[in-house]
Design an enzyme around this catalytic site. Structure first.
Site, PDB file in Angstrom:
ATOM      1  N   LYS A  43      48.925 -33.879  36.060  1.00 60.99           N
ATOM      2  CA  LYS A  43      50.146 -34.653  35.890  1.00 60.99           C
ATOM      3  C   LYS A  43      49.749 -36.105  35.660  1.00 60.99           C
ATOM      4  CE  LYS A  43      53.456 -31.552  36.325  1.00 60.99           C
ATOM      5  NZ  LYS A  43      54.359 -31.267  35.185  1.00 60.99           N
ATOM      6  N   ASP A  61      49.915 -33.899  31.409  1.00 62.40           N
ATOM      7  CA  ASP A  61      51.353 -33.665  31.214  1.00 62.40           C
ATOM      8  C   ASP A  61      52.096 -34.930  31.642  1.00 62.40           C
ATOM      9  OD1 ASP A  61      53.910 -32.788  30.961  1.00 62.40           O
ATOM     10  OD2 ASP A  61      53.798 -31.235  32.515  1.00 62.40           O
ATOM     11  N   GLU A  63      50.704 -33.335  26.839  1.00 66.45           N
ATOM     12  CA  GLU A  63      51.963 -32.590  26.956  1.00 66.45           C
ATOM     13  C   GLU A  63      53.136 -33.545  27.164  1.00 66.45           C
ATOM     14  OE1 GLU A  63      51.691 -29.464  29.866  1.00 66.45           O
ATOM     15  OE2 GLU A  63      53.845 -29.102  29.861  1.00 66.45           O
ATOM     16  N   ASP A  98      57.170 -29.592  25.661  1.00 67.84           N
ATOM     17  CA  ASP A  98      57.658 -28.755  26.761  1.00 67.84           C
ATOM     18  C   ASP A  98      59.160 -29.003  26.842  1.00 67.84           C
ATOM     19  OD1 ASP A  98      58.440 -27.717  29.212  1.00 67.84           O
ATOM     20  OD2 ASP A  98      56.896 -28.681  30.406  1.00 67.84           O
ATOM     21  N   LYS A 123      58.340 -21.811  28.449  1.00 68.34           N
ATOM     22  CA  LYS A 123      58.792 -21.383  29.779  1.00 68.34           C
ATOM     23  C   LYS A 123      60.059 -20.560  29.584  1.00 68.34           C
ATOM     24  CE  LYS A 123      57.150 -25.638  31.973  1.00 68.34           C
ATOM     25  NZ  LYS A 123      57.518 -26.934  32.557  1.00 68.34           N
TER      26      LYS A 123
HETATM   27 MG    MG Z   1      55.300 -29.876  31.306  1.00 68.73          MG
END
Ligand code: MG
Length: 372
Positions: A163, A188, A213, A238, A262
């Site tokens: 992250k 990300d 990301e 995403d 996802k």
């Molecule tokens: Mg993500």
């Protein structure tokens, strides 16, 4: 099949430790579980929009109300022969992909049981294992992060996701690249930057990452295309892609070279599979992401990950990584492939997929409703 009844649960699953991202800190994950019944057979689905509308415009309480008051009554008593029919029916309602995903994944699991066919085979999966990666939120120190990555490498993981947000950025990634130069690594950003941060992205570009990301805003495609033109490192979307239409636009604009798919974010398995096929045709690489779902949602993600264009290790996590005890039983199966890489294993024929344990479900339920 005709949908005879729907039960919907809003649950809050306490984490072992807070999950920290660019959006803030969560001590529990708010998720939706849906039980769909037809002819006395039940299938379970899950979607995890979180407690607050920060990852997307949706949130668990809102999605729960939608299923209870609109989506559930609309689907109830309807003859639904294909997943596409379910999606076409729900398309009259705008957006709200997580709420749709909870119903869609329940339909797929119900169909899998009715046809006595493992979900991954029903989806057209070609692999019987799904390589998984290791993810790290924002930690108290770089030393703590390096130790956690070292443990993951020791356990056989070959890719890590970090992250990334202001205060936890270039210095952290440089240190990780220095300590683990051969480890496939990506960051990300959860949409927390703008094009004004181009100098930072150029510095990141020199660190040989697999991808960056969702660097820019959740609802942007045009600026991602501009940023991609300035960088060698692939951009992965995403939050920025929730529908097939958006994906086609992103491809046309050149907004990404990777897509994190996802099932919850995109309205379920039906759309996730279609996105996988579109990406394959357009040479966009895919991987399966997640929102810290229970074993119900994780098993859906594993089934999806067996499709052939999922070529980058998935965000699917072994028991004990985030929760003391999974809500679902039996747990999702994990193992290692011949090279020692951790993998998730899809539920096969004659196996009951992970479903909520009645006692744990009762303990973690915030609110429940019956539509029938
Ligand atoms: Mg993500």
């Amino acid at each position: 099949m005709r949908v005879d009844a729907i039960n919907v649960y809003h649950v809050a699953m306490p984490l072992l430790y807070p999950w920290r991202t660019a959006y803030g800190e969560d001590v529990a994950i708010d998720s939706l579980l849906v039980q769909m019944e037809s002819d006395g057979i039940c299938g379970w689905g899950e979607a995890t929009p979180f407690a607050r509308p920060e990852y997307s415009a949706e949130w668990a309480q809102g999605a729960f109300s939608l299923i209870r008051d609109y989506f559930g009554p609309y689907v109830l008593g309807t003859e639904i022969s294909t997943a596409a029919e379910l999606q076409t029916g729900l398309a009259r309602f705008k957006g709200n992909y997580f709420a749709k995903a909870a119903l869609d994944t329940a339909w797929w699991n119900l169909q899998s049981k009715r046809q006595n066919t493992p979900l991954y085979k029903l989806l057209g999966g070609t692999s019987n294992v799904v390589p998984i990666g290791a993810d790290f939120g924002i930690m108290d120190s770089i030393e703590a992060l390096l130790q956690a990555i070292s443990d993951a490498v020791e356990a056989g993981f070959t890719r890590v996701k970090l992250k990334f947000c202001r205060g936890w950025e270039l210095e952290v990634v440089r240190e990780v690249r220095r300590s683990f130069p051969c480890l496939r690594t990506h960051v990300d950003c959860n949409g927390s930057y703008t094009l004004e941060d181009i100098d930072m992205f150029r510095a990141l570009d020199s660190l040989d990452l697999e991808m960056i990301e969702q660097p820019l805003a959740y609802d942007d495609l045009v600026e991602h295309a501009k940023l991609q033109q300035s960088l060698l490192t692939p951009i992965c979307l995403d939050e920025g892609v929730v529908s097939v239409r958006q994906l086609k636009q992103a491809i046309e604009l050149g907004s990404c070279q990777y897509l994190n798919i996802k099932p919850g974010r995109v309205g379920g398995l039906t759309c996730a599979r279609e996105m996988h096929d579109i990406c394959k045709a357009a040479n966009i690489r895919c991987w399966v992401g997640g929102n810290l779902e229970s074993g119900v949602g994780a098993s859906v993600a594993v089934a999806l990950g067996t499709l052939e264009n999922f070529t980058y290790p998935a965000d699917i996590f072994p028991p004990g990584r985030f929760y003391q005890e999974d809500l679902a039983s039996p747990p999702v199966k994990f193992g290692k492939d011949d090279a020692g890489q951790p993998v998730a294993i899809p539920s096969d024929v004659c196996e009951c997929p992970p479903e909520p344990d009645g006692h744990r479900l009762g303990r973690l339920t915030v609110e429940k409703a019956h539509v029938g």
